[in-house]
Design a protein around this motif. Sequence first.
Motif, PDB file in Angstrom:
ATOM      1  N   ASP A   9     -24.423 -93.904  38.560  1.00  0.00           N
ATOM      2  CA  ASP A   9     -24.237 -92.842  39.483  1.00  0.00           C
ATOM      3  C   ASP A   9     -23.669 -93.314  40.632  1.00  0.00           C
ATOM      4  O   ASP A   9     -23.397 -92.489  41.787  1.00  0.00           O
ATOM      5  CB  ASP A   9     -25.817 -92.365  39.764  1.00  0.00           C
ATOM      6  CG  ASP A   9     -26.423 -91.802  38.577  1.00  0.00           C
ATOM      7  OD1 ASP A   9     -25.830 -91.274  37.774  1.00  0.00           O
ATOM      8  OD2 ASP A   9     -27.721 -91.860  38.617  1.00  0.00           O
ATOM      9  N   ALA A  10     -23.085 -94.430  40.969  1.00  0.00           N
ATOM     10  CA  ALA A  10     -22.575 -94.832  42.309  1.00  0.00           C
ATOM     11  C   ALA A  10     -21.346 -93.975  42.514  1.00  0.00           C
ATOM     12  O   ALA A  10     -20.254 -93.719  41.682  1.00  0.00           O
ATOM     13  CB  ALA A  10     -22.237 -96.357  42.078  1.00  0.00           C
ATOM     14  N   PRO A  11     -21.157 -93.199  43.645  1.00  0.00           N
ATOM     15  CA  PRO A  11     -20.079 -92.631  44.065  1.00  0.00           C
ATOM     16  C   PRO A  11     -18.761 -93.600  44.403  1.00  0.00           C
ATOM     17  O   PRO A  11     -18.986 -94.863  44.816  1.00  0.00           O
ATOM     18  CB  PRO A  11     -20.554 -91.842  45.444  1.00  0.00           C
ATOM     19  CG  PRO A  11     -21.366 -92.714  45.876  1.00  0.00           C
ATOM     20  CD  PRO A  11     -22.254 -93.381  44.770  1.00  0.00           C
ATOM     21  N   PRO A  12     -17.587 -92.988  44.411  1.00  0.00           N
ATOM     22  CA  PRO A  12     -16.441 -93.718  44.957  1.00  0.00           C
ATOM     23  C   PRO A  12     -16.613 -94.145  46.575  1.00  0.00           C
ATOM     24  O   PRO A  12     -17.335 -93.370  47.138  1.00  0.00           O
ATOM     25  CB  PRO A  12     -15.212 -92.755  44.772  1.00  0.00           C
ATOM     26  CG  PRO A  12     -15.824 -91.645  43.861  1.00  0.00           C
ATOM     27  CD  PRO A  12     -17.262 -91.567  43.861  1.00  0.00           C
ATOM     28  N   ASN A  61     -17.615 -87.738  37.696  1.00  0.00           N
ATOM     29  CA  ASN A  61     -16.094 -87.768  37.924  1.00  0.00           C
ATOM     30  C   ASN A  61     -15.875 -87.100  39.017  1.00  0.00           C
ATOM     31  O   ASN A  61     -15.282 -85.778  39.151  1.00  0.00           O
ATOM     32  CB  ASN A  61     -15.226 -87.082  36.851  1.00  0.00           C
ATOM     33  CG  ASN A  61     -13.765 -87.360  36.820  1.00  0.00           C
ATOM     34  OD1 ASN A  61     -13.510 -87.918  37.579  1.00  0.00           O
ATOM     35  ND2 ASN A  61     -13.177 -87.052  35.532  1.00  0.00           N
ATOM     36  N   ASP A  62     -15.835 -87.647  40.266  1.00  0.00           N
ATOM     37  CA  ASP A  62     -15.515 -87.131  41.368  1.00  0.00           C
ATOM     38  C   ASP A  62     -14.350 -86.916  41.686  1.00  0.00           C
ATOM     39  O   ASP A  62     -13.968 -85.909  42.350  1.00  0.00           O
ATOM     40  CB  ASP A  62     -16.012 -88.206  42.606  1.00  0.00           C
ATOM     41  CG  ASP A  62     -17.585 -88.405  42.550  1.00  0.00           C
ATOM     42  OD1 ASP A  62     -18.239 -87.851  43.510  1.00  0.00           O
ATOM     43  OD2 ASP A  62     -17.966 -89.416  41.861  1.00  0.00           O
ATOM     44  N   ALA A  63     -13.215 -87.398  41.003  1.00  0.00           N
ATOM     45  CA  ALA A  63     -11.712 -87.349  41.180  1.00  0.00           C
ATOM     46  C   ALA A  63     -11.447 -85.831  40.828  1.00  0.00           C
ATOM     47  O   ALA A  63     -10.344 -85.198  41.187  1.00  0.00           O
ATOM     48  CB  ALA A  63     -11.022 -88.136  40.315  1.00  0.00           C
ATOM     49  N   GLU A  64     -12.236 -85.105  39.963  1.00  0.00           N
ATOM     50  CA  GLU A  64     -11.908 -83.670  39.553  1.00  0.00           C
ATOM     51  C   GLU A  64     -12.451 -82.748  40.771  1.00  0.00           C
ATOM     52  O   GLU A  64     -12.138 -81.664  40.696  1.00  0.00           O
ATOM     53  CB  GLU A  64     -13.030 -83.586  38.351  1.00  0.00           C
ATOM     54  CG  GLU A  64     -12.656 -84.011  37.146  1.00  0.00           C
ATOM     55  CD  GLU A  64     -13.581 -83.616  35.944  1.00  0.00           C
ATOM     56  OE1 GLU A  64     -14.474 -82.852  35.946  1.00  0.00           O
ATOM     57  OE2 GLU A  64     -13.025 -84.147  34.934  1.00  0.00           O
ATOM     58  N   HIS A  65     -13.151 -83.215  41.777  1.00  0.00           N
ATOM     59  CA  HIS A  65     -13.678 -82.360  42.958  1.00  0.00           C
ATOM     60  C   HIS A  65     -12.871 -82.756  44.282  1.00  0.00           C
ATOM     61  O   HIS A  65     -13.652 -82.684  45.344  1.00  0.00           O
ATOM     62  CB  HIS A  65     -14.915 -82.734  42.881  1.00  0.00           C
ATOM     63  CG  HIS A  65     -15.741 -82.147  41.571  1.00  0.00           C
ATOM     64  ND1 HIS A  65     -16.075 -80.842  41.470  1.00  0.00           N
ATOM     65  CD2 HIS A  65     -16.212 -82.868  40.690  1.00  0.00           C
ATOM     66  CE1 HIS A  65     -16.561 -80.878  40.124  1.00  0.00           C
ATOM     67  NE2 HIS A  65     -16.688 -81.985  39.798  1.00  0.00           N
ATOM     68  N   VAL A  66     -11.757 -83.500  44.177  1.00  0.00           N
ATOM     69  CA  VAL A  66     -11.152 -83.843  45.472  1.00  0.00           C
ATOM     70  C   VAL A  66     -10.840 -82.754  46.541  1.00  0.00           C
ATOM     71  O   VAL A  66     -11.414 -82.660  47.636  1.00  0.00           O
ATOM     72  CB  VAL A  66      -9.897 -84.616  45.277  1.00  0.00           C
ATOM     73  CG1 VAL A  66      -8.975 -84.916  46.387  1.00  0.00           C
ATOM     74  CG2 VAL A  66     -10.070 -86.103  44.542  1.00  0.00           C
ATOM     75  N   GLY A  93     -22.809 -79.229  39.847  1.00  0.00           N
ATOM     76  CA  GLY A  93     -23.375 -78.793  38.624  1.00  0.00           C
ATOM     77  C   GLY A  93     -23.596 -79.732  37.374  1.00  0.00           C
ATOM     78  O   GLY A  93     -23.259 -80.872  37.713  1.00  0.00           O
ATOM     79  N   LEU A  94     -23.723 -79.417  36.265  1.00  0.00           N
ATOM     80  CA  LEU A  94     -23.851 -80.243  35.208  1.00  0.00           C
ATOM     81  C   LEU A  94     -22.531 -80.759  34.734  1.00  0.00           C
ATOM     82  O   LEU A  94     -21.711 -79.938  34.416  1.00  0.00           O
ATOM     83  CB  LEU A  94     -24.662 -79.481  34.000  1.00  0.00           C
ATOM     84  CG  LEU A  94     -24.873 -80.207  32.779  1.00  0.00           C
ATOM     85  CD1 LEU A  94     -26.003 -81.310  32.873  1.00  0.00           C
ATOM     86  CD2 LEU A  94     -25.692 -79.168  31.758  1.00  0.00           C
ATOM     87  N   ALA A  95     -22.637 -81.972  34.316  1.00  0.00           N
ATOM     88  CA  ALA A  95     -21.376 -82.550  33.575  1.00  0.00           C
ATOM     89  C   ALA A  95     -21.924 -83.917  32.859  1.00  0.00           C
ATOM     90  O   ALA A  95     -23.132 -84.380  33.256  1.00  0.00           O
ATOM     91  CB  ALA A  95     -20.545 -83.142  34.420  1.00  0.00           C
ATOM     92  N   ASP A  96     -21.162 -84.125  31.786  1.00  0.00           N
ATOM     93  CA  ASP A  96     -21.672 -85.297  30.762  1.00  0.00           C
ATOM     94  C   ASP A  96     -21.695 -86.704  31.555  1.00  0.00           C
ATOM     95  O   ASP A  96     -22.393 -87.515  31.072  1.00  0.00           O
ATOM     96  CB  ASP A  96     -20.585 -85.338  29.806  1.00  0.00           C
ATOM     97  CG  ASP A  96     -20.905 -84.355  28.644  1.00  0.00           C
ATOM     98  OD1 ASP A  96     -22.031 -83.518  28.855  1.00  0.00           O
ATOM     99  OD2 ASP A  96     -20.101 -84.135  28.180  1.00  0.00           O
ATOM    100  N   TYR A 143     -26.968 -82.189  39.100  1.00  0.00           N
ATOM    101  CA  TYR A 143     -25.920 -83.130  39.710  1.00  0.00           C
ATOM    102  C   TYR A 143     -25.273 -83.960  38.870  1.00  0.00           C
ATOM    103  O   TYR A 143     -25.811 -84.968  38.659  1.00  0.00           O
ATOM    104  CB  TYR A 143     -25.978 -83.709  41.101  1.00  0.00           C
ATOM    105  CG  TYR A 143     -25.149 -84.527  41.926  1.00  0.00           C
ATOM    106  CD1 TYR A 143     -23.934 -83.444  42.567  1.00  0.00           C
ATOM    107  CD2 TYR A 143     -24.855 -85.526  42.083  1.00  0.00           C
ATOM    108  CE1 TYR A 143     -22.846 -84.069  43.077  1.00  0.00           C
ATOM    109  CE2 TYR A 143     -23.855 -86.137  42.575  1.00  0.00           C
ATOM    110  CZ  TYR A 143     -22.778 -85.268  43.459  1.00  0.00           C
ATOM    111  OH  TYR A 143     -21.874 -85.971  43.934  1.00  0.00           O
ATOM    112  N   TYR A 144     -23.995 -83.681  38.103  1.00  0.00           N
ATOM    113  CA  TYR A 144     -23.434 -84.402  36.998  1.00  0.00           C
ATOM    114  C   TYR A 144     -24.494 -84.548  36.010  1.00  0.00           C
ATOM    115  O   TYR A 144     -25.161 -83.415  35.655  1.00  0.00           O
ATOM    116  CB  TYR A 144     -23.032 -85.544  37.582  1.00  0.00           C
ATOM    117  CG  TYR A 144     -21.568 -85.648  38.250  1.00  0.00           C
ATOM    118  CD1 TYR A 144     -20.572 -85.216  37.787  1.00  0.00           C
ATOM    119  CD2 TYR A 144     -21.832 -85.956  39.742  1.00  0.00           C
ATOM    120  CE1 TYR A 144     -19.240 -85.157  38.678  1.00  0.00           C
ATOM    121  CE2 TYR A 144     -20.519 -85.683  40.700  1.00  0.00           C
ATOM    122  CZ  TYR A 144     -19.200 -85.434  39.960  1.00  0.00           C
ATOM    123  OH  TYR A 144     -18.278 -85.298  40.709  1.00  0.00           O
TER     124      TYR A 144
END
Length: 154
Positions: free
Chosen positions: A46-49, A132-137, A126-129, A17-18
């Motif tokens: 790792d804090a979510p918005p 970035n929750d904004a990419e998954h709105v 999935g995996l990300a560097d 997850y990320y």
Amino acid sequence: MSVALVRNPGEGTHYRYYDSVQEQVVSTNETQGVVSVARLTMRRADAPPLHVHSREDESWVVLSGRVRFWIGSSSLDTCEVHDAGPGTYIFGPRSVPHTLQPITTTAEVLVINNPGAIEGYFRSVGLADARNDAEHVDSLAEYGVALLDDPPHA
């Protein structure tokens, strides 16, 4: 649900997850949609918005470290703030905005969602560097989740 489940730490399914790994302690498939439980080892980054769920209640149990919770408003500045240490249980009913962030370098937290369908979102990222929750709105909206404010500062 007709079968009791017992899972020791590390016995669940692990997934990316990320840039972290989460443990699915109990999956929604195993409980016929009733509940999903994940074990997270969180870092400050790792804090979510600040966000709100329309379909499920969410609970947390702090297992180690200290975690700060923002609850109850559409901006971090106006939320109630609560600090929680090991053994603390927090309940976040659907429609109540919230976010969380470790105060310590890391914290281990059980995240419990009732019902458990939101697990599909977490597994889909999935995996990300970096987070970035904004990419998954759009994907979040499919699960009834809306972002309200930025995450707390790391």
